[in-house]
Design a protein around this motif. Structure first.
Motif, PDB file in Angstrom:
ATOM      1  N   GLY A   1      11.225  -9.277   1.880  1.00 52.57           N
ATOM      2  CA  GLY A   1      12.011  -9.350   0.691  1.00 52.57           C
ATOM      3  C   GLY A   1      11.160  -9.529  -0.740  1.00 52.57           C
ATOM      4  N   GLU A   2       9.828  -9.648  -0.310  1.00 49.68           N
ATOM      5  CA  GLU A   2       9.000  -9.800  -1.751  1.00 49.68           C
ATOM      6  C   GLU A   2       7.969  -8.378  -1.873  1.00 49.68           C
ATOM      7  OE1 GLU A   2       6.517 -13.295  -1.480  1.00 49.68           O
ATOM      8  OE2 GLU A   2       8.170 -14.709  -1.088  1.00 49.68           O
ATOM      9  N   ILE A   3       7.911  -8.125  -3.299  1.00 48.93           N
ATOM     10  CA  ILE A   3       7.079  -7.029  -3.586  1.00 48.93           C
ATOM     11  C   ILE A   3       5.766  -7.318  -3.966  1.00 48.93           C
ATOM     12  CG2 ILE A   3       6.631  -5.396  -5.491  1.00 48.93           C
ATOM     13  CD1 ILE A   3       8.899  -4.330  -3.791  1.00 48.93           C
ATOM     14  N   HIS A   4       4.720  -6.778  -3.303  1.00 49.42           N
ATOM     15  CA  HIS A   4       3.174  -7.126  -3.564  1.00 49.42           C
ATOM     16  C   HIS A   4       2.972  -5.594  -3.977  1.00 49.42           C
ATOM     17  CE1 HIS A   4       3.668 -10.695  -1.104  1.00 49.42           C
ATOM     18  NE2 HIS A   4       4.553  -9.983  -0.448  1.00 49.42           N
ATOM     19  N   HIS A   5       1.818  -5.813  -4.890  1.00 47.48           N
ATOM     20  CA  HIS A   5       0.973  -4.544  -5.342  1.00 47.48           C
ATOM     21  C   HIS A   5      -0.505  -4.506  -4.933  1.00 47.48           C
ATOM     22  CE1 HIS A   5       3.616  -3.796  -9.219  1.00 47.48           C
ATOM     23  NE2 HIS A   5       4.176  -3.649  -8.243  1.00 47.48           N
ATOM     24  N   LEU A   6      -0.861  -3.469  -4.195  1.00 45.06           N
ATOM     25  CA  LEU A   6      -2.177  -3.462  -3.635  1.00 45.06           C
ATOM     26  C   LEU A   6      -3.163  -2.376  -4.564  1.00 45.06           C
ATOM     27  CD1 LEU A   6      -0.179  -3.723  -1.136  1.00 45.06           C
ATOM     28  CD2 LEU A   6      -2.204  -3.708   0.215  1.00 45.06           C
ATOM     29  N   ARG A   7      -3.982  -2.552  -5.044  1.00 43.89           N
ATOM     30  CA  ARG A   7      -4.742  -1.728  -5.976  1.00 43.89           C
ATOM     31  C   ARG A   7      -6.054  -1.544  -5.642  1.00 43.89           C
ATOM     32  NH1 ARG A   7      -1.987  -2.514 -10.975  1.00 43.89           N
ATOM     33  NH2 ARG A   7      -0.468  -4.107 -10.945  1.00 43.89           N
ATOM     34  N   ALA A   8      -6.562  -0.241  -6.025  1.00 45.28           N
ATOM     35  CA  ALA A   8      -7.877   0.194  -5.698  1.00 45.28           C
ATOM     36  C   ALA A   8      -8.267   1.080  -6.646  1.00 45.28           C
ATOM     37  CB  ALA A   8      -8.175   0.547  -4.442  1.00 45.28           C
ATOM     38  N   PRO A   9      -9.524   1.223  -7.194  1.00 50.52           N
ATOM     39  CA  PRO A   9      -9.859   2.443  -7.959  1.00 50.52           C
ATOM     40  C   PRO A   9      -9.792   3.659  -7.464  1.00 50.52           C
ATOM     41  CG  PRO A   9     -11.743   0.986  -7.647  1.00 50.52           C
ATOM     42  CD  PRO A   9     -10.564   0.423  -6.444  1.00 50.52           C
ATOM     43  N   ARG A  10      -9.376   4.421  -8.186  1.00 48.01           N
ATOM     44  CA  ARG A  10      -9.087   6.051  -7.957  1.00 48.01           C
ATOM     45  C   ARG A  10     -10.392   6.614  -7.535  1.00 48.01           C
ATOM     46  NH1 ARG A  10      -4.664   9.104  -6.979  1.00 48.01           N
ATOM     47  NH2 ARG A  10      -3.427   7.482  -7.950  1.00 48.01           N
ATOM     48  N   ILE A  11     -10.742   7.324  -6.680  1.00 51.63           N
ATOM     49  CA  ILE A  11     -11.753   8.283  -6.491  1.00 51.63           C
ATOM     50  C   ILE A  11     -11.675   9.602  -6.547  1.00 51.63           C
ATOM     51  CG2 ILE A  11     -13.564   8.444  -4.535  1.00 51.63           C
ATOM     52  CD1 ILE A  11     -12.445   5.742  -3.206  1.00 51.63           C
ATOM     53  N   ASP A  12     -12.509  10.061  -7.419  1.00 51.16           N
ATOM     54  CA  ASP A  12     -12.444  11.548  -7.800  1.00 51.16           C
ATOM     55  C   ASP A  12     -13.154  12.408  -6.601  1.00 51.16           C
ATOM     56  OD1 ASP A  12     -12.202  13.948  -8.886  1.00 51.16           O
ATOM     57  OD2 ASP A  12     -13.623  13.645 -10.476  1.00 51.16           O
ATOM     58  N   THR A  13     -12.145  12.962  -5.744  1.00 48.02           N
ATOM     59  CA  THR A  13     -12.649  13.633  -4.609  1.00 48.02           C
ATOM     60  C   THR A  13     -11.888  14.598  -3.885  1.00 48.02           C
ATOM     61  OG1 THR A  13     -13.885  13.424  -2.344  1.00 48.02           O
ATOM     62  CG2 THR A  13     -12.248  11.702  -2.620  1.00 48.02           C
ATOM     63  N   ARG A  14     -12.123  15.641  -3.422  1.00 52.36           N
ATOM     64  CA  ARG A  14     -11.018  16.585  -2.580  1.00 52.36           C
ATOM     65  C   ARG A  14     -10.976  16.146  -1.168  1.00 52.36           C
ATOM     66  NH1 ARG A  14     -13.365  22.507  -2.133  1.00 52.36           N
ATOM     67  NH2 ARG A  14     -15.320  22.128  -1.259  1.00 52.36           N
ATOM     68  N   ASN A  15     -11.903  15.184  -0.668  1.00 54.81           N
ATOM     69  CA  ASN A  15     -12.177  14.911   0.938  1.00 54.81           C
ATOM     70  C   ASN A  15     -10.962  13.944   1.111  1.00 54.81           C
ATOM     71  OD1 ASN A  15     -14.124  16.915   1.345  1.00 54.81           O
ATOM     72  ND2 ASN A  15     -15.593  15.330   0.089  1.00 54.81           N
ATOM     73  N   THR A  16      -9.776  14.069   1.060  1.00 63.04           N
ATOM     74  CA  THR A  16      -8.749  13.205   1.445  1.00 63.04           C
ATOM     75  C   THR A  16      -7.950  13.704   2.535  1.00 63.04           C
ATOM     76  OG1 THR A  16      -7.408  14.644  -0.391  1.00 63.04           O
ATOM     77  CG2 THR A  16      -8.727  12.225  -0.935  1.00 63.04           C
TER      78      THR A  16
ATOM     79  N   LEU B   1      -2.630   2.630  -6.687  1.00 66.18           N
ATOM     80  CA  LEU B   1      -1.491   1.594  -6.315  1.00 66.18           C
ATOM     81  C   LEU B   1      -0.630   1.701  -5.336  1.00 66.18           C
ATOM     82  CD1 LEU B   1      -0.404  -0.785  -8.963  1.00 66.18           C
ATOM     83  CD2 LEU B   1       1.507   0.056  -7.214  1.00 66.18           C
ATOM     84  N   ASP B   2      -0.352   0.873  -4.471  1.00 69.02           N
ATOM     85  CA  ASP B   2       0.533   0.844  -3.413  1.00 69.02           C
ATOM     86  C   ASP B   2       1.535  -0.076  -3.663  1.00 69.02           C
ATOM     87  OD1 ASP B   2      -1.056   3.272  -2.272  1.00 69.02           O
ATOM     88  OD2 ASP B   2      -1.936   1.759  -1.058  1.00 69.02           O
ATOM     89  N   VAL B   3       2.587   0.050  -3.149  1.00 71.54           N
ATOM     90  CA  VAL B   3       3.896  -1.112  -3.293  1.00 71.54           C
ATOM     91  C   VAL B   3       4.347  -1.481  -1.758  1.00 71.54           C
ATOM     92  CG1 VAL B   3       6.326  -1.595  -3.914  1.00 71.54           C
ATOM     93  CG2 VAL B   3       4.542  -0.336  -5.592  1.00 71.54           C
ATOM     94  N   LEU B   4       3.999  -2.760  -1.459  1.00 72.84           N
ATOM     95  CA  LEU B   4       4.493  -3.410  -0.262  1.00 72.84           C
ATOM     96  C   LEU B   4       5.727  -4.137  -0.348  1.00 72.84           C
ATOM     97  CD1 LEU B   4       4.086  -3.728   2.723  1.00 72.84           C
ATOM     98  CD2 LEU B   4       2.555  -5.735   2.228  1.00 72.84           C
TER      99      LEU B   4
END
Length: 473
Positions: A394-409, A387-390
């Protein structure tokens, strides 16, 4: 040529000329002088001054309603209303060289204007507007119909904001007429640039020039290499200024060789004075001298800057000197269009604990107060979904995505910010650019192919290919 941002002047502001100069720096291409309060001679004198400013910037200068004033001040043309002098009579007065535009509301009025020899038509009001109490709402669907009916340039007018601009350009508007959205903005140059960039969405590929100022990653997964891969694969044109050479691979950084700050400036100037850029993206800046040089360049060239405040490598190596952190706070944040810190970077910059979503929102607000126009706090270090917060406008938005189990980041932050900078350069407004960037980096992580023995890179190619498939005609 009537194309690009069309600014209708608000002549009631006290700093009229300074605001016009700023808007011209931001890419305004046509300026209309409309003045119902000054006596005729004052209008003529002011129009001559404004025309000179426009011509120095390569912009057209149009007079509203008064063909004689356009003639007297040697303007580029006149814009008429339906109740003003006819196009034919205005042409007799002004001659064949000057432009004549006319406001319309219907397909029939547009066809008539074209038949009479108008050089362009204005169509509006697109949306409800506060500048004209009697404005008739025309809407985007009418714009579609008029665009199909006439061949001359079409200026959309009325209630247009940054986030509405794209649909009007896509519907066929050659130009967008605005008043307060630029002229009464806190920063008219940046507000004009936000509109001007959206006309890039019509250009052929590669479209959107991104200047990346960052360190070189010999392993190719992050830094300049990740930035250029991202911009190129997404169909933009990437240029760079290298702040440091690093010897690194998926296991970590073995050595850093910083570039002198004056040579970083030389690289930036060489690119911007010739090729130019639509947006600027920063990564590893290393020293306070480089940070200050980059801040100066952003201000000088009026570029929306996506600032990824890179501080520590995946393996723990320091990529930003301690003295440079203060330079980021004091010099770079006030010039930042979008700041993209991860949680540790947000904590370091704002001095607050950032360990949950509420604290991410508070950190975003604090960083905005410190000078960043918009802030994207990335939640990759949290548990659970990604989850990222933008914080934008003046407005807050949440950007969501599934967490991916990987070390390749390796290179996720660089790639995410570079994608956003590219999408902005290609004509997406901020919210859409961040959303597209989030989707891109999520797919790049999800499809990463293991390389090396440590933290492998993300899959730039697959993420870009999937986006092209999704958006092909």
């Amino acid at each position: 040529m009537i194309e690009g941002l069309y600014l209708i002047l608000d002549t009631d502001v006290p700093d009229l000329e300074q605001r016009l100069k700023a808007a011209l720096r931001g890419g305004t291409r046509i300026v209309q002088y409309r003045d119902k309060n000054r006596p005729p001679e004052q209008q003529r004198q002011l129009a001559i001054q404004l025309r000179q400013l426009c011509h120095e910037a390569g912009a057209l200068f149009i007079i509203n309603d008064h063909p004689q004033l356009a003639l007297d001040c040697e303007a580029d043309g006149v814009h008429l209303g339906q109740g003003d002098l006819s196009v034919n009579k205005a042409r007799q007065l002004l001659g064949p060289e000057r432009l004549i535009g006319i406001s319309t509301r219907t397909v029939e009025e547009a066809l008539k204007a074209e038949a009479q020899g108008a050089d362009y038509i204005g169509l509006g009001s697109m949306y409800p507007t506060s500048s004209k109490d009697d404005a008739v709402l025309v809407g985007v669907e009418r714009l579609h119909l008029v665009r199909k009916a006439v061949r001359i340039p079409l200026v959309a007018i009325g209630g247009i904001t940054r986030d509405r601009a794209g649909e009007l350009i896509d519907a066929g508007a050659d130009s967008l007429a605005v008043i307060s959205a630029v002229f009464r903005a806190d920063d008219p140059a940046l507000a004009a640039r936000e509109f001007s960039l959206q006309f890039n969405r019509r250009k052929p590929f590669p479209r959107g020039r991104v200047l990346s100022i960052a360190g070189s990653d010999s392993g190719g997964g992050a830094g300049i290499q990740a930035d250029l891969k991202t911009t190129t694969l997404l169909g933009g044109y990437g240029a760079c200024a290298i702040t440091a050479l690093t010897a690194q691979n998926t296991l970590g950084v073995r050595g850093i060789h910083p570039a002198p700050a004056d040579f970083v400036v030389e690289q930036i100037s060489a690119v911007l004075e010739d090729i130019g850029a639509d947006t600027l993206k920063t990564g590893m800046l290393f020293s306070p001298e480089i940070v200050s040089a980059v801040a100066d360049a952003i201000r000088q060239y009026t570029l929306p800057a996506v600032v990824d405040p890179v501080m520590v490598a995946k393996g723990g190596a320091t990529l930003l000197e301690q003295a440079a952190v203060e330079a980021v706070r004091e010099r770079l944040l006030p010039e930042t269009y979008l700041l993209t810190p991860n949680l540790p970077e947000a904590e370091t910059l704002c001095g607050l604990a950032v360990r949950n979503v509420d604290e991410m929102e508070r950190a975003a607000q604090r960083l905005h107060e410190m000078g960043a126009r918009h802030v994207l706090v990335k939640g990759g270090h949290l548990e659970g979904e990604a989850l990222d917060v933008l914080l934008a406008d003046g407005e807050i938005h949440h950007l969501r995505a599934p967490r991916i189990d990987t070390r390749n980041t390796h290179g996720t932050g660089c790639t995410y910010a570079a994608a956003i900078a590219t999408f902005l350069a290609q004509g997406l407004p901020l919210g859409e650019a961040v959303g597209a960037g989030k989707k891109f980096i999520t797919r790049a992580i999800e499809t990463a192919i293991p390389l090396g023995s440590g933290h492998g890179p993300v899959n730039h190619w697959q993420a870009a290919w999937d986006r092209h498939l999704e958006h092909r005609p």
